[in-house]
Design a protein around this motif. Structure first.
Motif, mmCIF file in Angstrom:
data_model
loop_
_atom_site.group_PDB
_atom_site.id
_atom_site.type_symbol
_atom_site.label_atom_id
_atom_site.label_comp_id
_atom_site.label_asym_id
_atom_site.label_seq_id
_atom_site.Cartn_x
_atom_site.Cartn_y
_atom_site.Cartn_z
ATOM 1 N N ALA A 1 -5.013 -1.884 -1.171
ATOM 2 C CA ALA A 1 -3.922 -1.138 -0.844
ATOM 3 C C ALA A 1 -3.118 -1.481 0.178
ATOM 4 O O ALA A 1 -1.912 -1.323 0.308
ATOM 5 N N MET A 2 -3.748 -2.156 1.149
ATOM 6 C CA MET A 2 -2.854 -2.846 2.258
ATOM 7 C C MET A 2 -2.186 -3.898 2.016
ATOM 8 O O MET A 2 -1.107 -4.222 2.843
ATOM 9 N N GLY A 3 -2.563 -4.710 1.128
ATOM 10 C CA GLY A 3 -2.127 -5.772 0.918
ATOM 11 C C GLY A 3 -2.061 -6.983 2.100
ATOM 12 O O GLY A 3 -3.079 -6.823 2.805
ATOM 13 N N ALA A 4 -0.914 -7.181 2.720
ATOM 14 C CA ALA A 4 -1.140 -8.414 3.725
ATOM 15 C C ALA A 4 -0.455 -7.468 4.792
ATOM 16 O O ALA A 4 -0.027 -6.536 5.002
ATOM 17 N N PHE B 1 1.967 -1.127 -0.810
ATOM 18 C CA PHE B 1 2.420 -0.097 -1.790
ATOM 19 C C PHE B 1 1.954 1.101 -1.555
ATOM 20 O O PHE B 1 0.744 1.260 -1.229
ATOM 21 N N ASN B 2 2.510 2.128 -1.964
ATOM 22 C CA ASN B 2 2.050 3.265 -2.174
ATOM 23 C C ASN B 2 1.133 3.594 -3.463
ATOM 24 O O ASN B 2 1.072 2.839 -4.367
ATOM 25 N N SER C 1 6.917 -15.337 -4.394
ATOM 26 C CA SER C 1 6.381 -14.931 -5.707
ATOM 27 C C SER C 1 5.135 -14.243 -5.099
ATOM 28 O O SER C 1 4.142 -14.821 -4.762
ATOM 29 N N LEU C 2 4.887 -12.860 -5.188
ATOM 30 C CA LEU C 2 3.690 -12.006 -4.815
ATOM 31 C C LEU C 2 2.775 -11.851 -5.860
ATOM 32 O O LEU C 2 3.289 -11.022 -6.535
ATOM 33 N N PRO C 3 1.610 -12.276 -5.940
ATOM 34 C CA PRO C 3 0.787 -11.970 -6.997
ATOM 35 C C PRO C 3 0.089 -10.533 -6.789
ATOM 36 O O PRO C 3 0.072 -9.972 -5.619
ATOM 37 N N LEU C 4 0.289 -9.762 -7.993
ATOM 38 C CA LEU C 4 -0.193 -8.374 -7.779
ATOM 39 C C LEU C 4 -1.534 -8.247 -8.534
ATOM 40 O O LEU C 4 -1.728 -8.768 -9.569
ATOM 41 N N GLY D 1 -2.206 1.468 -10.497
ATOM 42 C CA GLY D 1 -2.986 0.895 -9.179
ATOM 43 C C GLY D 1 -2.631 -0.525 -8.781
ATOM 44 O O GLY D 1 -3.275 -1.303 -8.386
ATOM 45 N N LEU D 2 -1.230 -0.753 -9.127
ATOM 46 C CA LEU D 2 -0.796 -2.106 -8.719
ATOM 47 C C LEU D 2 -1.011 -2.181 -6.848
ATOM 48 O O LEU D 2 -0.403 -1.363 -6.255
ATOM 49 N N ALA D 3 -1.246 -3.277 -6.523
ATOM 50 C CA ALA D 3 -1.310 -3.416 -5.211
ATOM 51 C C ALA D 3 -1.255 -4.996 -4.763
ATOM 52 O O ALA D 3 -1.567 -5.888 -5.795
ATOM 53 N N PRO D 4 -0.769 -5.348 -3.812
ATOM 54 C CA PRO D 4 -0.602 -6.876 -3.385
ATOM 55 C C PRO D 4 -1.940 -7.373 -3.387
ATOM 56 O O PRO D 4 -2.888 -6.943 -2.926
ATOM 57 N N ALA D 5 -1.830 -8.679 -4.063
ATOM 58 C CA ALA D 5 -3.383 -9.174 -4.154
ATOM 59 C C ALA D 5 -3.452 -10.411 -3.022
ATOM 60 O O ALA D 5 -4.504 -11.010 -2.891
ATOM 61 N N GLY D 6 -2.561 -10.463 -2.314
ATOM 62 C CA GLY D 6 -2.260 -11.510 -1.116
ATOM 63 C C GLY D 6 -1.432 -11.052 -0.073
ATOM 64 O O GLY D 6 -0.679 -10.261 -0.386
#
Length: 990
Positions: A719-722, A810-811, A838-841, A816-821
């Motif tokens: 949820a927090m991502g980076a 992301f909220n 390019s941010l993988p999700l 359930g999309l969220a930053p993967a990195g």
């Protein structure tokens, strides 16, 4: 002897109350004996006693077989009592209730129509599954009975039976019989058939049960004249759901419904008004009949106001809607809405509201005289509303503004505290509407400064002092007097005071420097309120960096306020007009807002006016067939919606062990992305650094990733991502290999699932303009590449300073999309520089249903601030590569999904043949399972699987030589159908 006569006389006068006064013991045994007695009279007495016991709550279910035996009688009164008992206890004694079936069957063939009707009515009320199938045959006979009384009772029984077992009713063909009854010769049978079909249609909104056409409408209108009042209401409500073909048909229906306006029952009148209001939409305004109809609508509405107060209130709530839609109907009837001294407060307030809506130049003198009178009443709420009403009249009718202001000044002179406060609130609005016109009254307002104790009045007065500070000699003293109790004031007053003092400083900088420093210090350092702190910091920065810009922002010319601020939003008003005479029109809310768990709540719209070019269909859900969304709706999240959710994000990682909570972690949860405004204002707290690319990809375990200051496991939270973690972030396994440079990826050796080239990617759009993000402009799009969802961003620095320390979060969202990195901006972003990222999700983040479904709320942080924006992703990025279903499974699933879940759309102006369409759709993971050609039409059967496991089945019909495709979408989650349709439009047309 005379004594005995007198006793007999008293006995004959006794009513059934004697049955309720028994105090005997062993009652059940005695009643059993009486019920089995040979004497008819004794039997009837016993059944009456049983019913009396049942009514007061005693359990007499033990007598079930004995009471059922009494059914075999010709006495109508006794039969009614037994049926009453049966309805009550059949549910608790289903096995016993079967004993009664035989009698029902016999009673349905009784020569007396009252008994036949009684039997069929009771059958409908026995809600026992076991019995229903035995009742079908008697019900079928009663539906075709020669006596209309029996037929009308049987029609209602079908609706009751449908509620118990819908499938049985459909299989037995009762719905078709009901439809036939609409053509019945008896008007009451027609009315009950319409009522039953309407009831069934409400629970099945997509079934076309009430298939209304000009012929059936004609039959309904014929029956309308001879029905009982409730029958008329059912028929009128049914007519309101019909959309006429043209204005001629509309006029013809209006002419035949108009006589109902003179009915004695107010419900009939309101139902007739609803039909006329709806069909008037289709009449051209220049038509003579249109004017006649407007005149005919006024008298019945006025008559409703002579009823008792409760009915008046319902009428007034409906009139409020009608006046907002068509004020011309009642424009000459102002006097009817004048308040009477003995009206209850709820009627008074409603009348006042309608008076303002009808106020015009022609009647404003009358209205003002009335309102001034009301302002001296004793009821405080009513007086407040009356004073506000004077202000609203000034804003609505410009010619009356001067008279309104002088009336308000007279009221201020009364020195009645709450009158003065309301007057000041509305005078502030008058100043906004008519700048530089009535400022001469400011001196009078300032005299009453000390008497203000309500937040709204204090805030209004402060706004006036700040706005016209250059005209008030002692403005600084006045504002300083408010500043003394700054922390005791409400937020509304604090915010207003902060802005007013900044305005004063910009107008008189030399005299008010200390004052502005004092208020900025109070707002930023001593306040816990984030709104107040943020506004304080904004003003502080503006004043310290660019006073000219500050002047342009704070002292900018304000837009004029609109006349009517409390009008109902047009689409909601249209829907409420379609619900006149129901609870929705009293609550002023659509049925979906207060009817719980009802699938059948339909959104209704008024038909389009003749020649307007709009679609005359009123679809229940979504867009009309073939409608193409022009542009994605601009998403402006409300403060509570976006900020609240982002600040309350669940920071715990999805692990089985509980995360260790340290104070700094709690800080992080409250202060989004760490640091917050305090650090941005030069606080000494350490800014967490963003990891470098090399660190990020090292495969460490989450336990090794913990940071002493950030509370351990926080680094692993998708949820927090980076950005929060200085530790490496482990890529989720589901994403395959990390996206990196090198030959492995070039030849697709990285383990990701290969995807056909040429998948359509939506062009980048600006998500966050620079003016809203202190010079940072973010544009982007979404894509799916090699099985990985990518958020492709362009960050542009349009400010004058360097930007660093980027992070993203992301909220919670629907999928359930969220930053993967982390958000990797490898070098500081210099002024006028753009970087592409390019941010993988992943799709393992927290889930919460969004409106619209594909809405994504994002927070981006850099060294300057935290910025929020919303964007919408195409649903095609969620289509997985394993979405091809087996043929047999497809067939079984298509049959298994209910027909209610099927939605149809039309895709216009598409010039691909079926093979080209198949290829193009496959590139977006829409797989064709089978294709067949029928009479020159290609039918493609396709399947799609979403990342959360939802399957979507599609039938695409392509007619050779026609540019229009027909699309049928079936899914267990029908909410996604609209997004799937938009995806087809996008892929096939680009």
């Amino acid at each position: 002897m005379p004594q005995a006569n007198e006793n007999r006389h008293i006995g004959s006068k006794m009513t059934d109350s004697k049955y309720f006064t028994t105090t005997k013991k062993g009652e059940i045994f005695e009643l059993k004996a009486e019920l089995n007695s040979d004497k008819k009279e004794k039997k009837k007495e016993a059944v009456k006693k049983v019913i009396a016991s049942m009514t007061v709550g005693k359990d007499v279910s033990a007598l079930f077989p004995d009471v059922v035996n009494c059914m075999q009688t010709d006495n109508l009164e006794l039969k009614k009592l037994v049926y009453l008992y049966l309805m009550n206890y059949a549910k608790s004694q289903p096995d016993m209730a079967i004993m009664a079936v035989n009698t029902f069957v016999k009673d349905c063939e009784d020569p007396n129509p009252l008994i036949r009707a009684l039997a069929v009515r009771t059958m409908g009320c026995i809600r026992v599954d076991k019995i229903t199938e035995y009742l079908c045959e008697p019900l079928r006979k009663c539906l075709k009975d020669e006596d209309p009384y029996v037929r009308k009772t049987a029609a209602v029984c079908v609706a009751k039976l449908h509620d118990i077992n819908a499938q049985l009713v459909e299989d037995q063909g009762f719905l078709d019989t009901l439809k036939d009854l609409i053509s019945d010769s008896n008007p009451m049978v027609v009315a009950n058939a319409v009522a039953a079909l309407s009831e069934i249609a409400e629970s099945h909104p997509n079934s076309n049960l009430l298939d209304l056409n000009p012929q059936s409408i004609n039959k309904l209108l014929t029956a309308l004249n001879e029905c009982t009042e409730w029958g008329q209401i059912f028929i009128l409500d049914c007519l309101a759901n019909y959309t006429p073909r043209d204005d001629r048909e509309s006029q013809s229906i209006c002419e035949r419904v108009t006589p109902r306006l003179s009915h004695a029952n107010s419900a009939v009148v309101l139902s007739a008004v609803k039909v006329l209001m709806k069909f008037m939409e289709m009449l051209p305004k220049d038509l003579d009949y249109y004017g006649t109809l407007l005149k005919k609508l006024a008298p019945p509405l006025v008559t409703l106001l002579s009823a008792e107060p409760e009915l008046q209130y319902v009428a007034l709530r409906n009139i409020n809607l009608i006046v907002q839609k068509r004020p011309e109907i009642l424009k000459h009837e102002m006097k009817v809405f004048f308040v009477k001294y003995n009206d209850p407060i709820y009627v008074k307030l409603e009348k006042l509201d309608i008076m303002i809506r009808l106020a015009s130049q022609a009647n404003i003198a009358q209205v003002l005289a009335e309102l001034k009178e009301y302002a001296t009443e004793v009821d405080v709420d009513f007086v407040r509303k009356a004073v506000r009403a004077i202000g609203r009249c000034a804003i609505k009718v410009e010619q009356s503004a001067e008279r309104c202001v002088s009336t308000l000044l007279d009221l201020i002179q009364t020195k009645v505290n709450y009158v003065v406060q309301e007057a000041i609130v509305v005078i502030k609005d008058i100043f906004r509407k008519y700048p530089n016109k009535y400022e001469s009254v400011i001196a009078t307002l300032c005299e009453n400064l000390d008497s203000l104790d309500e937040p709204e009045a204090r805030a209004a007065m402060i706004w006036i002092v700040g706005e016209y500070a250059e005209r008030i000699d002692n403005a600084d003293e006045l504002l300083e007097s408010f500043l003394e109790g700054f922390h005791d004031e409400s937020t509304q007053v604090q915010l207003q005071l902060l802005t007013a003092i900044v305005k004063l400083f910009l107008k008189k900088p030399t005299e008010t420097q200390e004052l502005v420093q004092q208020v900025l210090s109070l707002a930023t350092q001593d306040s816990d309120n984030p709104d107040l702190r943020d506004r304080g910091y904004i003003y502080w920065r503006l004043l310290s960096t660019d006073p000219v810009a500050a002047k342009e922002v704070v002292l900018a010319e304000k837009p004029l306020i609109s006349e009517e601020t409390d009008l109902i939003e047009p689409t909601l008003l249209e829907e409420l007009i379609c619900h006149i005479g129901t609870l929705a029109s009293v609550y002023h809310k659509p049925p979906s807002a207060f009817v719980e768990g009802s699938r059948g709540v339909q959104h209704r719209r008024l038909p389009a006016r003749a020649g307007s070019g709009e679609s005359s269909e009123s679809p229940d859900v979504g867009q009309p067939v073939g409608a193409v969304p022009d542009t994605p709706p601009a998403v402006i999240p409300s403060q509570g919606d976006l900020l609240g959710d982002l600040l309350n994000l669940d920071l715990a990682p999805p692990t089985s062990s509980a995360p260790t909570v340290t104070p700094s972690m709690q800080m992080g949860a409250m202060d989004l992305l760490g640091g917050g405004l305090d650090s941005l204002m030069g606080d000494e707290s350490e800014t967490p650094h963003v990891p470098s690319r090399m660190e990020t990809q090292s495969p460490q375990s989450p336990s090794e990733c913990s940071h002493p200051e950030l509370g351990g496991d926080i680094a692993g939270s998708p949820a927090m991502g980076a950005g929060l973690a200085s530790a490496p972030v482990v890529m989720p396994a589901s994403l395959g290999a990390p996206v990196s440079s090198g030959l492995d990826d070039l030849f697709d050796l990285g383990g990701g699932v290969g995807m056909p080239t040429g998948a359509f990617v939506v062009p980048k759009t600006i998500w966050l303009p620079a003016m809203k993000a202190k010079g940072l402009e973010i544009s982007g799009t979404f894509a799916r590449r090699a099985g990985v969802i990518q958020m492709e961003l362009s960050l542009t620095n349009k400010a004058m300073s360097v930007m660093t320390d980027f992070a993203i979060q992301f909220n919670r969202n629907s999928f359930g999309l969220a930053p993967a990195g982390p958000l990797q901006v490898l070098t500081p972003l210099s002024p006028n520089q753009t970087t592409e990222i390019s941010l993988p999700l992943s799709n393992v983040g927290p889930v919460m249903k969004m409106e619209p479904l594909n809405n994504l709320q994002v927070a981006v942080k850099n060294n300057i601030d935290v910025f929020y924006f919303s964007c919408q992703y195409p649903i095609s990025i969620l289509f997985v590569e394993e979405g091809k279903m087996e043929r047999q499974v497809f067939l079984a699933t298509w049959k298994d999904i209910p027909n209610d879940n099927e939605t149809q759309y039309q895709i216009k102006d598409c010039h691909l043949n079926s093979d080209a369409a198949t290829t193009r759709l496959q590139s977006s993971n829409i797989f064709t399972i089978a294709k067949r050609t029928v009479e020159g039409q290609d039918m493609l059967y396709q399947s799609i699987k979403l990342t959360n496991g939802i399957w979507v089945l599609v039938e695409l019909r392509v007619q050779t030589g026609s540019p229009n495709y027909m699309l049928s979408v079936k899914c267990r989650a029908p909410e996604v159908a609209q997004l799937v349709y938009q995806c087809y439009e996008m892929v096939l047309k680009n």
